[in-house]
Design a protein around this motif. Structure first.
Motif, PDB file in Angstrom:
ATOM      1  N   VAL A  93       0.843  -1.187   0.000  1.00 32.78           N
ATOM      2  CA  VAL A  93       0.000   0.000   0.000  1.00 32.78           C
ATOM      3  C   VAL A  93       0.879   1.238   0.000  1.00 32.78           C
ATOM      4  O   VAL A  93       1.766   1.378   0.855  1.00 32.78           O
ATOM      5  CB  VAL A  93      -0.921   0.032   1.237  1.00 32.78           C
ATOM      6  CG1 VAL A  93      -1.834   1.252   1.180  1.00 32.78           C
ATOM      7  CG2 VAL A  93      -1.726  -1.256   1.353  1.00 32.78           C
ATOM      8  N   GLY A  98      -3.164   5.859  -1.369  1.00 29.85           N
ATOM      9  CA  GLY A  98      -3.869   4.593  -1.224  1.00 29.85           C
ATOM     10  C   GLY A  98      -3.776   3.632  -2.390  1.00 29.85           C
ATOM     11  O   GLY A  98      -4.637   2.763  -2.526  1.00 29.85           O
ATOM     12  N   TYR A 100      -2.796   0.334  -4.229  1.00 30.82           N
ATOM     13  CA  TYR A 100      -2.478  -1.031  -3.830  1.00 30.82           C
ATOM     14  C   TYR A 100      -1.715  -1.704  -4.971  1.00 30.82           C
ATOM     15  O   TYR A 100      -2.118  -1.589  -6.127  1.00 30.82           O
ATOM     16  CB  TYR A 100      -3.761  -1.829  -3.547  1.00 30.82           C
ATOM     17  CG  TYR A 100      -4.352  -1.609  -2.178  1.00 30.82           C
ATOM     18  CD1 TYR A 100      -4.714  -0.338  -1.748  1.00 30.82           C
ATOM     19  CD2 TYR A 100      -4.561  -2.685  -1.322  1.00 30.82           C
ATOM     20  CE1 TYR A 100      -5.262  -0.133  -0.489  1.00 30.82           C
ATOM     21  CE2 TYR A 100      -5.118  -2.486  -0.059  1.00 30.82           C
ATOM     22  CZ  TYR A 100      -5.461  -1.220   0.346  1.00 30.82           C
ATOM     23  OH  TYR A 100      -6.009  -1.017   1.590  1.00 30.82           O
ATOM     24  N   GLY A 111      -6.389   2.251  -7.139  1.00 25.82           N
ATOM     25  CA  GLY A 111      -5.791   3.548  -6.846  1.00 25.82           C
ATOM     26  C   GLY A 111      -5.534   4.359  -8.092  1.00 25.82           C
ATOM     27  O   GLY A 111      -5.915   3.961  -9.202  1.00 25.82           O
ATOM     28  N   SER A 155       1.503  10.904   5.058  1.00 29.89           N
ATOM     29  CA  SER A 155       0.394  10.099   4.564  1.00 29.89           C
ATOM     30  C   SER A 155      -0.875  10.902   4.462  1.00 29.89           C
ATOM     31  O   SER A 155      -1.222  11.687   5.339  1.00 29.89           O
ATOM     32  CB  SER A 155       0.168   8.914   5.501  1.00 29.89           C
ATOM     33  OG  SER A 155      -0.988   8.219   5.110  1.00 29.89           O
ATOM     34  N   VAL A 157      -3.636   9.043   3.650  1.00 28.53           N
ATOM     35  CA  VAL A 157      -4.600   7.959   3.654  1.00 28.53           C
ATOM     36  C   VAL A 157      -4.543   7.208   4.958  1.00 28.53           C
ATOM     37  O   VAL A 157      -3.458   6.877   5.448  1.00 28.53           O
ATOM     38  CB  VAL A 157      -4.328   6.980   2.484  1.00 28.53           C
ATOM     39  CG1 VAL A 157      -5.287   5.816   2.521  1.00 28.53           C
ATOM     40  CG2 VAL A 157      -4.406   7.719   1.157  1.00 28.53           C
ATOM     41  N   ILE A 159      -4.902   3.809   6.705  1.00 27.88           N
ATOM     42  CA  ILE A 159      -4.951   2.404   6.300  1.00 27.88           C
ATOM     43  C   ILE A 159      -4.848   1.525   7.519  1.00 27.88           C
ATOM     44  O   ILE A 159      -4.503   1.968   8.585  1.00 27.88           O
ATOM     45  CB  ILE A 159      -3.826   2.049   5.309  1.00 27.88           C
ATOM     46  CG1 ILE A 159      -2.486   2.557   5.830  1.00 27.88           C
ATOM     47  CG2 ILE A 159      -4.133   2.642   3.968  1.00 27.88           C
ATOM     48  CD1 ILE A 159      -1.336   2.188   4.949  1.00 27.88           C
TER      49      ILE A 159
END
Ligand code: FES
Length: 159
Positions: A93, A98, A100, A111, A155, A157, A159
């Protein structure tokens, strides 16, 4: 097998994260690369010579994959920012937006760069050790580059 190209013991490649190391290419430029467990259990070769086959056949019988440590959405962004890349269900990731990436094929499955592939390096496993066997790169050492070119590594995102 060239002992100077030994990257790591196979058992030290984490199953749920990445092993970060440095390589140099033909121009002497250093780059970061990552080893990741690909989910297969058999020892064997891995790399660009068989990646096209994996794309076509779904053949994923090698225990590790090796990729340059740069996202295919924004190629200056590092996937492993120095403490191991996150993984979810066998996929790497990119924490920035985001994306993948399948750990075995390197293909972005979800993504902003869906369908793109991470840049692969050839590695081989012998006697429980992972060796860099790519003619275009030489192993330099473990860990990240000294400089941090990833200026947007915060980041975006969760996760
Ligand atoms: S930089 Fe990796 S998903 Fe955007």
């Amino acid at each position: 097998m060239d002992a100077s190209q030994r990257i790591a013991a196979l058992e030290d490649v984490p199953a749920d994260s990445t092993h970060l190391f440095r390589v140099t290419n033909g121009t002497g430029e250093q780059q970061e690369a990552i080893l990741v467990a690909s989910g297969a259990e058999e020892d064997g070769g891995c790399g660009s010579d068989d990646r096209d086959d994996r794309r076509l056949d779904g053949d994923d019988e090698t225990p590790v994959s090796c990729w340059l440590n740069y996202c295919q959405h924004l190629t200056h962004i590092k996937i492993d920012k120095g403490s191991g890349a996150p993984m979810r269900d066998g996929e790497l990731v990119c924490a920035n937006h985001g994306a993948y990436f399948d750990a075995g094929s390197g293909q972005c499955t979800h993504g902003p760069c869906e369908g793109a592939y991470l840049s692969d390096l050839e590695v081989d496993v012998r006697d429980g050790n992972v060796y860099l066997t790519d003619d275009d790169y030489e192993f330099v050492g473990d860990g990240p580059l000294d400089d941090d070119g990833d200026m947007t590594s915060t980041s975006n995102v969760k996760i």
